[in-house]
Design a protein around this motif. Structure first.
Motif, short mmCIF file in Angstrom:
data_model
loop_
_atom_site.label_atom_id
_atom_site.label_comp_id
_atom_site.label_asym_id
_atom_site.label_seq_id
_atom_site.Cartn_x
_atom_site.Cartn_y
_atom_site.Cartn_z
N ALA A 130 0.77 -1.30 -0.09
CA ALA A 130 0.11 0.00 -0.15
C ALA A 130 0.96 1.16 -0.04
CB ALA A 130 -0.90 0.05 1.16
N ILE A 131 2.02 1.23 0.74
CA ILE A 131 2.81 2.46 0.73
C ILE A 131 3.62 2.47 -0.39
CG2 ILE A 131 5.12 2.97 1.79
CD1 ILE A 131 4.14 2.12 4.66
N GLN A 132 3.90 1.53 -0.98
CA GLN A 132 4.70 1.47 -2.13
C GLN A 132 3.86 2.18 -3.52
OE1 GLN A 132 8.09 0.16 -3.11
NE2 GLN A 132 7.47 1.34 -4.98
N TYR A 133 2.78 1.88 -3.61
CA TYR A 133 1.80 2.09 -4.67
C TYR A 133 1.12 3.44 -4.32
CZ TYR A 133 3.05 -2.26 -7.10
OH TYR A 133 3.64 -3.20 -7.77
N CYS A 134 0.91 3.71 -3.24
CA CYS A 134 0.21 5.16 -2.92
C CYS A 134 1.13 6.10 -2.94
CB CYS A 134 -0.49 5.12 -1.79
SG CYS A 134 -2.07 4.15 -1.51
N ASP A 135 2.47 5.92 -2.58
CA ASP A 135 3.59 6.79 -2.84
C ASP A 135 3.59 7.55 -4.25
OD1 ASP A 135 5.71 8.05 -1.28
OD2 ASP A 135 6.98 6.97 -2.54
N TYR A 136 3.29 6.68 -5.20
CA TYR A 136 3.62 7.37 -6.48
C TYR A 136 2.76 8.72 -6.77
CZ TYR A 136 5.93 2.90 -7.95
OH TYR A 136 6.98 2.12 -7.76
N PRO A 137 1.56 8.65 -6.35
CA PRO A 137 0.89 9.97 -6.57
C PRO A 137 1.25 11.03 -5.58
CG PRO A 137 -0.64 8.33 -5.87
CD PRO A 137 0.63 7.51 -6.29
N PHE A 138 1.63 10.43 -4.31
CA PHE A 138 2.05 11.42 -3.19
C PHE A 138 3.29 11.91 -3.53
CE2 PHE A 138 -1.04 9.28 -0.48
CZ PHE A 138 -1.40 10.34 0.60
N ASP A 139 4.27 11.24 -4.20
CA ASP A 139 5.64 11.76 -4.39
C ASP A 139 5.44 12.69 -5.76
OD1 ASP A 139 8.31 12.15 -4.46
OD2 ASP A 139 8.45 10.62 -6.01
N ASN A 140 4.59 12.53 -6.48
CA ASN A 140 4.21 13.49 -7.70
C ASN A 140 4.04 14.99 -7.28
OD1 ASN A 140 4.78 11.53 -9.67
ND2 ASN A 140 2.70 11.20 -10.06
N HIS A 141 3.27 14.90 -6.11
CA HIS A 141 3.21 16.24 -5.32
C HIS A 141 4.15 16.56 -4.24
CE1 HIS A 141 -0.91 16.76 -7.36
NE2 HIS A 141 -0.83 15.57 -7.48
#
Length: 253
Positions: A180-191
């Motif tokens: 969950a951390i791995q994949y949710c991090d992509y949109p979070f990191d984009n911001h």
């Protein structure tokens, strides 16, 4: 465009199913292709090698079962197989995510733009290349957070009894949270949301994220389906970001 903004948070099963639906969004295929290719090559080769080694590893693992648990050996054998698949599957999915991280971030960004109508930053090839060091630093942050916890859980496998009963369950739950951390991090990191801030935000929807991560974890173990699970999980996590976190954390709107 499908607008998700303002939608009430739903279950992890909902976002996982949305990942499969959103994968076919018009214009996304070129952003899906490279992560998909990375996953097919790496996971395909890795699982082929694993299945050639199971007949050696399983007897070694079963030999560590104490005498007082031998009467449960017919139940512990499938647990041993599942344990190896869980550890192995998560390890190679992590490697695949490291390689495909820049493309997964781009997929999340483009999907978010289609779901919300927002205008993302410039996504030309030079912009992507410029972001690679920052993306790799973020992947390293995740790895540093993950490694000591994984080592402690793996050590449990060497404790007779616990290693064949409790450890596989704890590893599955930990892997679900980490995915969950791995994949949710992509949109979070984009911001540009800091890693620690992202983890705090995910804990506020912990049940939803655990459900989502558990489903990703299970499908990682299913032959053929595990080839496409990476872009599916990125799409599902992006839908969750838009519903649950975007209003508070978005950098661009």
């Amino acid at each position: 465009m499908v607008s998700y903004t303002g939608t009430a948070p739903r279950s992890g099963l909902y976002y996982f199913s949305q990942g499969w639906k959103l994968l076919s969004q018009p214009g996304l295929k070129r952003f899906v292709l490279l992560p998909l290719l990375v996953n097919i090559l790496l996971m395909g080769g890795a699982f082929w090698w694993l299945f050639t080694r199971l007949d050696v590893w399983i007897p070694q693992l079963m030999a560590s079962v104490p005498d007082w648990l031998q009467w449960l050996s017919y139940l512990l054998w499938p647990v041993a197989v599942l344990s190896i698949l869980l550890v192995f599957g998560y390890f190679f999915s992590t490697v695949a995510n490291w390689i495909a991280a820049p493309f997964n971030g781009l997929l999340a960004e483009q999907l978010e733009a289609r779901l919300t109508g927002a205008t993302p930053p410039d996504t030309g090839i030079f912009s992507i290349m410029k972001d690679v060091p920052r993306i790799m630093k973020r992947e390293w942050q995740k790895f540093v957070w993950y490694l000591p916890r994984a080592v402690v859980l793996l050590l449990l496998y060497f404790i007779p009894g616990i290693g064949q009963t409790v450890a596989p369950v704890l590893w599955f739950l930990f892997s679900a949270w980490m995915l969950a951390i791995q994949y949710c991090d992509y949109p979070f990191d984009n911001h540009k949301v800091p890693f620690k801030t992202m983890r705090v935000a995910l804990r506020q929807q912990k049940v939803t994220n655990m459900q989502f991560g558990a489903l990703v974890n299970l499908f990682t173990l299913v032959p053929v389906l595990n080839f496409v699970i990476m872009p599916v999980a990125v799409c599902g996590a992006t839908a969750m970001w838009v519903d649950c976190y975007r209003n508070q954390h978005a950098l661009w709107k």
